[in-house]
Write a protein that holds these residues in place. Structure first.
Motif, PDB file in Angstrom:
ATOM      1  N   ALA A  22      39.758 -58.626 -14.521  1.00 36.47           N
ATOM      2  CA  ALA A  22      39.655 -59.759 -13.598  1.00 36.47           C
ATOM      3  C   ALA A  22      40.076 -61.065 -14.268  1.00 36.47           C
ATOM      4  O   ALA A  22      40.581 -61.968 -13.613  1.00 36.47           O
ATOM      5  N   SER A  23      39.879 -61.174 -15.580  1.00 37.44           N
ATOM      6  CA  SER A  23      40.191 -62.396 -16.321  1.00 37.44           C
ATOM      7  C   SER A  23      41.573 -62.400 -16.964  1.00 37.44           C
ATOM      8  O   SER A  23      42.000 -63.421 -17.495  1.00 37.44           O
ATOM      9  N   VAL A  24      42.260 -61.282 -16.931  1.00 39.13           N
ATOM     10  CA  VAL A  24      43.597 -61.217 -17.524  1.00 39.13           C
ATOM     11  C   VAL A  24      44.532 -62.098 -16.701  1.00 39.13           C
ATOM     12  O   VAL A  24      44.492 -62.101 -15.476  1.00 39.13           O
ATOM     13  N   GLU A  25      45.365 -62.860 -17.394  1.00 36.09           N
ATOM     14  CA  GLU A  25      46.274 -63.772 -16.710  1.00 36.09           C
ATOM     15  C   GLU A  25      47.612 -63.120 -16.404  1.00 36.09           C
ATOM     16  O   GLU A  25      48.159 -62.372 -17.219  1.00 36.09           O
ATOM     17  N   TYR A  26      48.109 -63.442 -15.221  1.00 39.30           N
ATOM     18  CA  TYR A  26      49.430 -63.020 -14.775  1.00 39.30           C
ATOM     19  C   TYR A  26      50.075 -64.240 -14.114  1.00 39.30           C
ATOM     20  O   TYR A  26      49.503 -64.812 -13.185  1.00 39.30           O
ATOM     21  N   LEU A  27      51.197 -64.681 -14.644  1.00 32.75           N
ATOM     22  CA  LEU A  27      51.901 -65.860 -14.141  1.00 32.75           C
ATOM     23  C   LEU A  27      50.990 -67.083 -14.049  1.00 32.75           C
ATOM     24  O   LEU A  27      51.013 -67.834 -13.077  1.00 32.75           O
ATOM     25  N   GLY A  28      50.142 -67.261 -15.064  1.00 32.34           N
ATOM     26  CA  GLY A  28      49.319 -68.461 -15.173  1.00 32.34           C
ATOM     27  C   GLY A  28      48.017 -68.448 -14.394  1.00 32.34           C
ATOM     28  O   GLY A  28      47.289 -69.436 -14.411  1.00 32.34           O
ATOM     29  N   ARG A  29      47.721 -67.364 -13.712  1.00 26.59           N
ATOM     30  CA  ARG A  29      46.466 -67.250 -12.957  1.00 26.59           C
ATOM     31  C   ARG A  29      45.853 -65.896 -13.244  1.00 26.59           C
ATOM     32  O   ARG A  29      46.549 -64.947 -13.593  1.00 26.59           O
ATOM     33  N   THR A  30      44.548 -65.781 -13.071  1.00 24.71           N
ATOM     34  CA  THR A  30      43.888 -64.510 -13.352  1.00 24.71           C
ATOM     35  C   THR A  30      44.267 -63.469 -12.311  1.00 24.71           C
ATOM     36  O   THR A  30      44.627 -63.788 -11.170  1.00 24.71           O
ATOM     37  N   LEU A  31      44.151 -62.212 -12.711  1.00 22.31           N
ATOM     38  CA  LEU A  31      44.390 -61.124 -11.763  1.00 22.31           C
ATOM     39  C   LEU A  31      43.430 -61.228 -10.579  1.00 22.31           C
ATOM     40  O   LEU A  31      43.805 -60.923  -9.446  1.00 22.31           O
ATOM     41  N   LEU A  32      42.197 -61.688 -10.821  1.00 23.55           N
ATOM     42  CA  LEU A  32      41.253 -61.830  -9.720  1.00 23.55           C
ATOM     43  C   LEU A  32      41.744 -62.863  -8.713  1.00 23.55           C
ATOM     44  O   LEU A  32      41.650 -62.649  -7.499  1.00 23.55           O
ATOM     45  N   GLU A  33      42.280 -63.980  -9.167  1.00 22.85           N
ATOM     46  CA  GLU A  33      42.778 -64.998  -8.240  1.00 22.85           C
ATOM     47  C   GLU A  33      43.931 -64.451  -7.395  1.00 22.85           C
ATOM     48  O   GLU A  33      44.006 -64.708  -6.194  1.00 22.85           O
ATOM     49  N   HIS A  34      44.829 -63.676  -8.012  1.00 20.72           N
ATOM     50  CA  HIS A  34      45.912 -63.057  -7.248  1.00 20.72           C
ATOM     51  C   HIS A  34      45.337 -62.101  -6.207  1.00 20.72           C
ATOM     52  O   HIS A  34      45.809 -62.057  -5.063  1.00 20.72           O
ATOM     53  N   THR A  35      44.329 -61.347  -6.594  1.00 12.20           N
ATOM     54  CA  THR A  35      43.690 -60.387  -5.684  1.00 12.20           C
ATOM     55  C   THR A  35      43.049 -61.106  -4.501  1.00 12.20           C
ATOM     56  O   THR A  35      43.203 -60.681  -3.353  1.00 12.20           O
ATOM     57  N   LEU A  36      42.347 -62.182  -4.778  1.00 19.98           N
ATOM     58  CA  LEU A  36      41.689 -62.920  -3.697  1.00 19.98           C
ATOM     59  C   LEU A  36      42.704 -63.529  -2.740  1.00 19.98           C
ATOM     60  O   LEU A  36      42.454 -63.606  -1.529  1.00 19.98           O
ATOM     61  N   ASP A  37      43.866 -63.944  -3.250  1.00 20.78           N
ATOM     62  CA  ASP A  37      44.925 -64.444  -2.373  1.00 20.78           C
ATOM     63  C   ASP A  37      45.355 -63.375  -1.373  1.00 20.78           C
ATOM     64  O   ASP A  37      45.648 -63.678  -0.215  1.00 20.78           O
ATOM     65  N   ALA A  38      45.397 -62.131  -1.813  1.00 16.76           N
ATOM     66  CA  ALA A  38      45.804 -61.035  -0.936  1.00 16.76           C
ATOM     67  C   ALA A  38      44.789 -60.772   0.167  1.00 16.76           C
ATOM     68  O   ALA A  38      45.116 -60.175   1.185  1.00 16.76           O
ATOM     69  N   LEU A  39      43.563 -61.248  -0.035  1.00 24.38           N
ATOM     70  CA  LEU A  39      42.470 -60.965   0.896  1.00 24.38           C
ATOM     71  C   LEU A  39      42.058 -62.194   1.702  1.00 24.38           C
ATOM     72  O   LEU A  39      40.928 -62.266   2.199  1.00 24.38           O
ATOM     73  N   LEU A  40      42.963 -63.140   1.851  1.00 23.38           N
ATOM     74  CA  LEU A  40      42.651 -64.382   2.560  1.00 23.38           C
ATOM     75  C   LEU A  40      42.212 -64.154   4.007  1.00 23.38           C
ATOM     76  O   LEU A  40      41.483 -64.967   4.568  1.00 23.38           O
ATOM     77  N   ASP A  41      42.649 -63.076   4.625  1.00 19.66           N
ATOM     78  CA  ASP A  41      42.281 -62.804   6.015  1.00 19.66           C
ATOM     79  C   ASP A  41      40.871 -62.218   6.156  1.00 19.66           C
ATOM     80  O   ASP A  41      40.359 -62.105   7.270  1.00 19.66           O
ATOM     81  N   ALA A  42      40.253 -61.845   5.045  1.00 21.39           N
ATOM     82  CA  ALA A  42      38.922 -61.224   5.101  1.00 21.39           C
ATOM     83  C   ALA A  42      37.853 -62.262   5.433  1.00 21.39           C
ATOM     84  O   ALA A  42      37.897 -63.395   4.944  1.00 21.39           O
TER      85      ALA A  42
END
Length: 193
Positions: A22-42
């Motif tokens: 969850a804390s690993v960074e990908y393109l300057g943001r954590t994997l968790l932040e990318h995941t939460l972006d995918a779930l914006l409709d929830a």
């Protein structure tokens, strides 16, 4: 229709030297932040894993005992939801190319079925899908059988549709090399502070 999401973020990450994915960074943001972006409709999101800083409201919880596998984590997340949803999204925290568009496609594909899951480029089902919450509860094993149960065994009684990936959205991050390949970065990946 209530749409809730469960993020699976409590694995051991052995091939990532035990790093908290969850804390690993990908393109300057954590994997968790990318995941939460995918779930914006929830309407509600539960993260099954250790708490880490986020910019979006989520509920953190852990399966008991820890590291019980994806079935135990999914059902722990289901139990932690405040409201009973109609549809549940499940997403592993290590799939940063999954987007809200992915989940809209999955929901559309799931119409008339018990759910739909994203596959990788080779057709293997990934930990990115949507499930009819009532059907999930109907196949739920008792607590003592959840720990270590393979997800495919839990889902085998359900009518699921496989959805092929659009580009790299079906790729996950199991190793540091996977992360470098996804980002195109030749440097060493980092863990967020």
């Amino acid at each position: 229709m209530t749409f809730a999401a469960i993020v699976l973020a409590g694995g051991r990450a052995v091939r990532l030297d035990g790093a908290d994915k969850a804390s690993v960074e990908y393109l300057g943001r954590t994997l968790l932040e990318h995941t939460l972006d995918a779930l914006l409709d929830a309407d509600e999101v539960v993260v099954v894993g250790d708490p880490v800083p986020t910019t979006q409201p989520v509920t953190f919880t852990r399966e008991d005992p820890r590291h019980g596998g994806p079935v135990a984590a999914l059902l722990t997340g289901l139990d932690a939801l405040v409201r009973t949803p109609t549809t549940v999204a499940v997403l592993a925290v290590d799939m940063p190319r999954v987007s809200s568009w992915t989940f809209r496609r999955l929901q559309e594909a799931a119409a008339g079925h018990d759910g739909a899951f994203l596959t990788d480029a080779d057709g293997r089902r990934q930990l990115a899908g949507v499930l009819d919450a009532a059907r999930l509860r109907a196949v739920r094993p008792d607590h003592e059988h959840q720990h270590g149960m393979p997800l495919h065994r839990l889902l085998s009684a359900l009518d699921l549709v496989d959805v092929g990936p659009d580009g790299d959205e079906g790729r996950d991050v199991d190793t540091w090399e996977d992360l470098r390949d996804l980002s195109g970065d030749q440097g060493l990946p980092g863990v967020a502070d």
